[in-house]
Motif scaffolding. Structure first.
Motif, PDB file in Angstrom:
ATOM      1  N   ASP A 192      56.955  56.554  28.321  1.00  0.00           N
ATOM      2  CA  ASP A 192      56.216  55.413  28.868  1.00  0.00           C
ATOM      3  C   ASP A 192      54.996  55.055  28.035  1.00  0.00           C
ATOM      4  N   GLU A 193      54.508  55.991  27.246  1.00  0.00           N
ATOM      5  CA  GLU A 193      53.507  55.602  26.257  1.00  0.00           C
ATOM      6  C   GLU A 193      53.744  56.366  24.973  1.00  0.00           C
ATOM      7  N   CYS A 194      54.246  55.664  23.986  1.00  0.00           N
ATOM      8  CA  CYS A 194      54.411  56.269  22.641  1.00  0.00           C
ATOM      9  C   CYS A 194      53.566  55.440  21.679  1.00  0.00           C
ATOM     10  N   LYS A 195      52.446  54.987  22.137  1.00  0.00           N
ATOM     11  CA  LYS A 195      51.502  54.105  21.452  1.00  0.00           C
ATOM     12  C   LYS A 195      52.000  52.647  21.532  1.00  0.00           C
ATOM     13  N   TYR A 196      51.043  51.737  21.320  1.00  0.00           N
ATOM     14  CA  TYR A 196      51.346  50.321  21.525  1.00  0.00           C
ATOM     15  C   TYR A 196      51.349  49.557  20.208  1.00  0.00           C
ATOM     16  N   GLU A 197      52.228  48.586  20.125  1.00  0.00           N
ATOM     17  CA  GLU A 197      52.194  47.653  18.992  1.00  0.00           C
ATOM     18  C   GLU A 197      50.888  46.879  19.024  1.00  0.00           C
ATOM     19  N   GLY A 198      50.231  46.758  17.892  1.00  0.00           N
ATOM     20  CA  GLY A 198      49.002  45.989  17.894  1.00  0.00           C
ATOM     21  C   GLY A 198      48.133  46.271  16.692  1.00  0.00           C
ATOM     22  N   ASN A 199      46.878  45.889  16.826  1.00  0.00           N
ATOM     23  CA  ASN A 199      45.909  46.093  15.742  1.00  0.00           C
ATOM     24  C   ASN A 199      44.571  46.560  16.301  1.00  0.00           C
ATOM     25  N   LEU A 200      44.602  47.193  17.457  1.00  0.00           N
ATOM     26  CA  LEU A 200      43.377  47.583  18.148  1.00  0.00           C
ATOM     27  C   LEU A 200      42.635  48.664  17.367  1.00  0.00           C
ATOM     28  N   ASN A 201      41.345  48.777  17.629  1.00  0.00           N
ATOM     29  CA  ASN A 201      40.517  49.796  16.990  1.00  0.00           C
ATOM     30  C   ASN A 201      40.632  51.140  17.699  1.00  0.00           C
ATOM     31  N   LYS A 202      41.791  51.445  18.169  1.00  0.00           N
ATOM     32  CA  LYS A 202      42.057  52.709  18.860  1.00  0.00           C
ATOM     33  C   LYS A 202      43.367  53.244  18.332  1.00  0.00           C
ATOM     34  N   ARG A 203      43.439  54.551  18.171  1.00  0.00           N
ATOM     35  CA  ARG A 203      44.647  55.134  17.585  1.00  0.00           C
ATOM     36  C   ARG A 203      45.902  54.836  18.389  1.00  0.00           C
ATOM     37  N   TRP A 204      45.747  54.659  19.700  1.00  0.00           N
ATOM     38  CA  TRP A 204      46.924  54.484  20.542  1.00  0.00           C
ATOM     39  C   TRP A 204      47.349  53.016  20.602  1.00  0.00           C
ATOM     40  N   GLY A 205      46.636  52.136  19.943  1.00  0.00           N
ATOM     41  CA  GLY A 205      46.913  50.716  20.142  1.00  0.00           C
ATOM     42  C   GLY A 205      47.072  49.926  18.860  1.00  0.00           C
ATOM     43  N   ASN A 206      47.648  50.517  17.853  1.00  0.00           N
ATOM     44  CA  ASN A 206      47.740  49.754  16.606  1.00  0.00           C
ATOM     45  C   ASN A 206      48.920  50.148  15.722  1.00  0.00           C
ATOM     46  N   ILE A 207      50.057  50.466  16.326  1.00  0.00           N
ATOM     47  CA  ILE A 207      51.232  50.679  15.475  1.00  0.00           C
ATOM     48  C   ILE A 207      51.889  49.335  15.182  1.00  0.00           C
ATOM     49  N   SER A 208      52.613  49.300  14.081  1.00  0.00           N
ATOM     50  CA  SER A 208      53.247  48.046  13.664  1.00  0.00           C
ATOM     51  C   SER A 208      54.451  47.729  14.549  1.00  0.00           C
ATOM     52  N   ALA A 209      54.892  46.486  14.467  1.00  0.00           N
ATOM     53  CA  ALA A 209      56.099  46.092  15.208  1.00  0.00           C
ATOM     54  C   ALA A 209      57.297  46.918  14.755  1.00  0.00           C
ATOM     55  N   ALA A 210      57.383  47.142  13.452  1.00  0.00           N
ATOM     56  CA  ALA A 210      58.510  47.938  12.935  1.00  0.00           C
ATOM     57  C   ALA A 210      58.494  49.342  13.527  1.00  0.00           C
ATOM     58  N   GLU A 211      57.300  49.930  13.642  1.00  0.00           N
ATOM     59  CA  GLU A 211      57.197  51.278  14.177  1.00  0.00           C
ATOM     60  C   GLU A 211      57.502  51.290  15.682  1.00  0.00           C
ATOM     61  N   MET A 212      57.044  50.259  16.399  1.00  0.00           N
ATOM     62  CA  MET A 212      57.366  50.175  17.836  1.00  0.00           C
ATOM     63  C   MET A 212      58.882  50.127  18.021  1.00  0.00           C
ATOM     64  N   LEU A 213      59.524  49.281  17.234  1.00  0.00           N
ATOM     65  CA  LEU A 213      60.985  49.144  17.345  1.00  0.00           C
ATOM     66  C   LEU A 213      61.676  50.448  16.954  1.00  0.00           C
ATOM     67  N   ARG A 214      61.186  51.065  15.892  1.00  0.00           N
ATOM     68  CA  ARG A 214      61.738  52.362  15.474  1.00  0.00           C
ATOM     69  C   ARG A 214      61.661  53.370  16.616  1.00  0.00           C
ATOM     70  N   VAL A 234      45.958  43.883   8.738  1.00  0.00           N
ATOM     71  CA  VAL A 234      46.865  44.342   9.792  1.00  0.00           C
ATOM     72  C   VAL A 234      48.230  44.606   9.168  1.00  0.00           C
ATOM     73  N   LYS A 235      48.352  45.777   8.576  1.00  0.00           N
ATOM     74  CA  LYS A 235      49.641  46.211   8.035  1.00  0.00           C
ATOM     75  C   LYS A 235      49.605  47.728   7.950  1.00  0.00           C
ATOM     76  N   PRO A 236      50.750  48.367   8.074  1.00  0.00           N
ATOM     77  CA  PRO A 236      50.750  49.828   8.088  1.00  0.00           C
ATOM     78  C   PRO A 236      50.560  50.428   6.699  1.00  0.00           C
ATOM     79  N   PHE A 237      50.310  51.743   6.658  1.00  0.00           N
ATOM     80  CA  PHE A 237      50.285  52.558   5.441  1.00  0.00           C
ATOM     81  C   PHE A 237      49.121  52.212   4.518  1.00  0.00           C
TER      82      PHE A 237
END
Lengths: 534, 534
Positions: free
Chosen positions: B351-373, A518-521
């Motif tokens: 309202d949805e720019c993808k979710y922070e997480g580690n889900l097996n779906k493209r919309w649900g697994n961006i990093s915390a850093a990316e969510m904050l960005r 669970v880490k990006p890139f």
């Protein structure tokens, strides 16, 4: 030019030259020389003594050429004056066997010389100039895959010799196989020094645009050979706007005089690319039509058919034009790559997508992680990416701007950044996706886009042999990766950590379900199970 | 609606209601009640006994309304049946002072009731419903700035009560002041449970679309009040495609029946927003025209004029339509925000720019850093961003899909991610950019874009009081930040580390030259020197 191979292009040059042959061939050669053999892709150089400068003759403007023949094939290369009464012509044979030549000139001393040499096997590791391969990719002329992983050091050859040697040592250990570099010296922020050599004869601050300084070109040639010895392509920038010496605003006649001289001297160096200009749209004394015309001068002069492109700042040159071999982009719009590839049907190199560094300029301060990410995004989108680095020292002196920092992007020197290891890993991954050298005809283009965010390399055009997925900012704990109906091995790739971890077992079916960190890139490589070894 | 204030909108509803008044006002009230005072922005609720269900009467379909008056102003709110013979109507006063009311209905028992109450000062901290402020921003109805920093938990109210309580406890400690949540239960990946309550009377698996279940709505109202107590807006999703109970494919008549009932019950809750649908374009039994019609039903029914929008999956609704108050986007194209703001002239919420997480779906697994960005990129572009979180346990059981994980985005529960602290910091920074509460009329819109990659808050519309720069992936060791001609303090902000460091001295002139840490995703805040304290 789409369906014209390099060999066809050489034939065409020969055909043009044939107009001169009726005069040249029946003439009795004034001398006939037997040269030692020359390896394919090395340089056959003919040197003649000719007229020296006098009240009537400017030897720099004497036109002469050498017509080379192999069987019914003819190739004509322009010669050039090298000073001191010496006239030279250079040719890079691209086919083994006997070659003959005759010379042609308005100057009697340079006319009617003839000779022969044998072209022998290429040196191990020499594969010829880089050419377009399969529409959107590159290979060497002998078919060996070539994937550009370039860097940028605009003015490195115009720095003190010790610094140039340091640059060469840095390049030796770096992952780059192409370098963008200016022919002319450069005057731009952080780089205001005088070069050791000038291309034209110079008196004080006045250029004599009717005479070249052969020391300038001999130095440039040494540096090109230094790069060649390391397998690095010299992506030569022929014009640029960062100038206080006058080279950006020469007359149209001088521009063409310079281009023809440069091509005559450098065309036989196999590792040369022509980048007609850097940021052409910032050259206020030239118009778009000027660059079109200069492309024609270049294309007409170059018997060896090197790659030709041009780089912009804001206004993109139309890369669909037939005389451009590939796009040389300044952008980080990787998501537009598939559309542009489809429109232009040419390779695309992101030659400036900003530089790794900490500079006080928007274009010079992206992180190493972001630089590496951009390389991946370029590759995954079927393109290629060029590196650059601009790190200021983190000192009070740098903040107060009372030092002259050495920046790789301008001066060369050493690399301070951290993207190289990851770029090297990506280059290995891409090069491993090509078949082993023994099957060079089996090399074929990446099929792209095969899946979203993936690039597949399919030698037979059907079953992907290698599939690279890049997860960008996504970090699924597990994911089902779509696969073709074949058996694949899977490897987890961590570009930032420069690691590759094999996943046990083979994967067959529509998808491979993999557990991930669970880490990006991160990235994943799938390889056909029966080709994954060896 | 651009120039129509909330109060104007209430007047308009009153005007529409006035058509009923000639019958209502002359009639002798059957009863006159003196209610205890009601605070502004709280709920005045009138309860009457009325006809119970019999062979002829379906009380859920009995229409009745209350006309409220203050001076010459009239507001009509629809009442609703709450079961057990009880008829209720709710009104949220938005102005202090005496209010009178009369009731109107086809049912004699519900007709001609009259009464009065006094609206008194709002509770401390109660500022009314959120409205559009200065074209592209929001405030509470009393003018207090409101900057949405939302989260998403679609089905949290349809989980077991203990989990709902845990969700509320989590929200209490979280930085979010808006939550996207579905009215209907949700059937979607990772969430297949049965809800405790159903909106319509239900027998086995059959819905009776002519009768509501008041327990469902009472539960929903409790949760809305729970949120209100924490200052959180309930961005209620009124329709959605994730359904196995039939709510996504009701008749047009039932859709309107449901909407009017919902608005009658919830319109007086100040922290309600209407999100007509989630991913409207995935609702295969409805057309675009259906949603246009439902917007009209909603707008017509809602005397309180709550915010109205709709959320899409792929096909964007036309947010320029006058009945939409703001855009509710599903995209991460922040760079397109300035153009869309200029075109729509409405606030934009990602309202949805993808979710922070580690889900097996493209919309649900961006990093915390990316969510904050993404939060920063939204704010810097003059918009607002909504959070969501989808973390699977990193266990073999999760990989083998034999657990039922609790995901914040669907179920609520606890937050496992790391973006909250940075989001809280950004919310503080943005809220501090607004003037102190005592000068509420001094609050004005951010001027955007003021400079590239910066947002400036200029209360007087001229001199920026606060300027936020976000450096995204740029990491200059020093940089000259453009400034207006005034004296500013400077603070270095590290969102990932949640730190703010004051730079000594004031900065005046065209630029402020600051030394920075060489790392990506930093920000800088400039504040007018004389307002930076206090």
């Amino acid at each position: 030019m789409k369906n014209l191979s390099r060999r066809d292009a050489l034939k065409l040059s020969g055909a043009v030259a044939a107009a001169l042959l009726p005069a040249a061939i029946p003439a009795q050669p004034t001398s006939t020389a037997q040269h030692a053999s020359v390896r394919v892709w090395e340089i056959f150089e003919l040197t003649l003594q000719g007229p020296r400068e006098d009240a009537v003759i400017n030897p720099w403007k004497v036109r002469w050429s050498v017509v080379l023949s192999q069987g019914n094939r003819r190739v004509s290369v322009d010669g050039f004056y090298d000073g001191d009464g010496k006239y030279k012509a250079r040719f890079m044979p691209d086919a083994k066997g006997p070659w003959t030549y005759t010379t042609e000139s308005d100057a009697p001393q340079l006319r009617g010389h003839a000779g022969r040499f044998d072209a022998t096997d290429a040196k191990p590791g020499a594969h010829g100039p880089v050419v377009v391969h399969n529409t959107q990719h590159f290979s060497y002329a002998d078919g060996t895959p070539y994937f550009p992983f370039g860097t940028t050091s605009y003015a490195w050859i115009h720095q003190p010799e010790a610094l140039q040697q340091q640059t060469l040592a840095t390049l030796k250990a770096a992952p780059f196989n192409k370098i963008r570099m200016c022919v002319f010296p450069k005057h731009y922020e952080y780089n205001h020094n005088e070069p050791e050599f000038y291309p034209f004869a110079r008196s004080g601050t006045t250029n004599d645009y009717t005479r070249f300084d052969p020391r300038f070109f001999a130095h440039l040639e040494r540096r090109i050979l230094d790069l060649q010895a390391m397998g690095i392509e010299a992506d030569l920038i022929l014009f640029h706007p960062y100038d206080r010496w006058g080279y950006q605003s020469m007359s149209a006649e001088t521009d063409a005089f310079y281009l023809r001289y440069l091509v005559a001297r450098l065309g036989a160096y196999r590792n040369v690319w022509w980048s007609l200009a850097n940021e052409w749209d910032l050259m206020k004394s030239k118009t778009l039509a000027d660059f079109d015309r200069l492309f024609h001068v270049l294309e007409s002069a170059d018997a060896h058919g090197h790659l030709r492109s041009i780089h912009y700042s804001v206004t993109m040159y139309d890369y669909a034009r037939p005389w451009v071999t590939h796009a040389s982009l300044q952008t980080d719009e990787f998501e537009k790559a598939p559309g542009r590839l489809a429109a232009w049907k040419k390779p695309m190199v992101f030659d400036e997508c900003k530089y790794e560094g900490n500079l006080n300029k928007r274009w010079g301060n992206i992180s190493a992680a972001e630089m590496l990410r951009r390389f991946w995004l370029g590759v995954i989108n079927g393109c290629y990416v060029t590196h650059g680095e601009t790190y200021l020292p983190e000192t009070d002196a740098a903040f107060n701007e009372d030092t002259t920092p050495t920046l790789w992007w301008a001066h060369g020197g050493t690399l301070h950044g951290e993207s190289s290891a990851g770029i090297a890993q990506l280059r290995r991954l891409v090069e491993e996706s090509a078949p082993r050298p023994s099957s060079r005809m089996g090399f074929d283009a990446p099929v792209n886009p095969y899946y979203l965010n993936a690039i597949a390399y399919a030698p037979d055009g059907k079953t992907a042999e290698t599939i690279l997925y890049y997860l960008d900012s996504h970090q699924p704990v597990w994911y089902e990766f779509p696969l073709p109906d074949a058996s694949y091995t899977a490897e987890l790739i961590d570009p930032a950590a420069n690691t590759i971890t094999m996943v046990p077992g083979n994967f067959r079916g529509k998808t491979a379900k993999l557990r991930l960190k669970v880490k990006p890139f991160q990235a994943v490589r799938f390889r056909l199970a029966d080709t994954a070894t060896g």
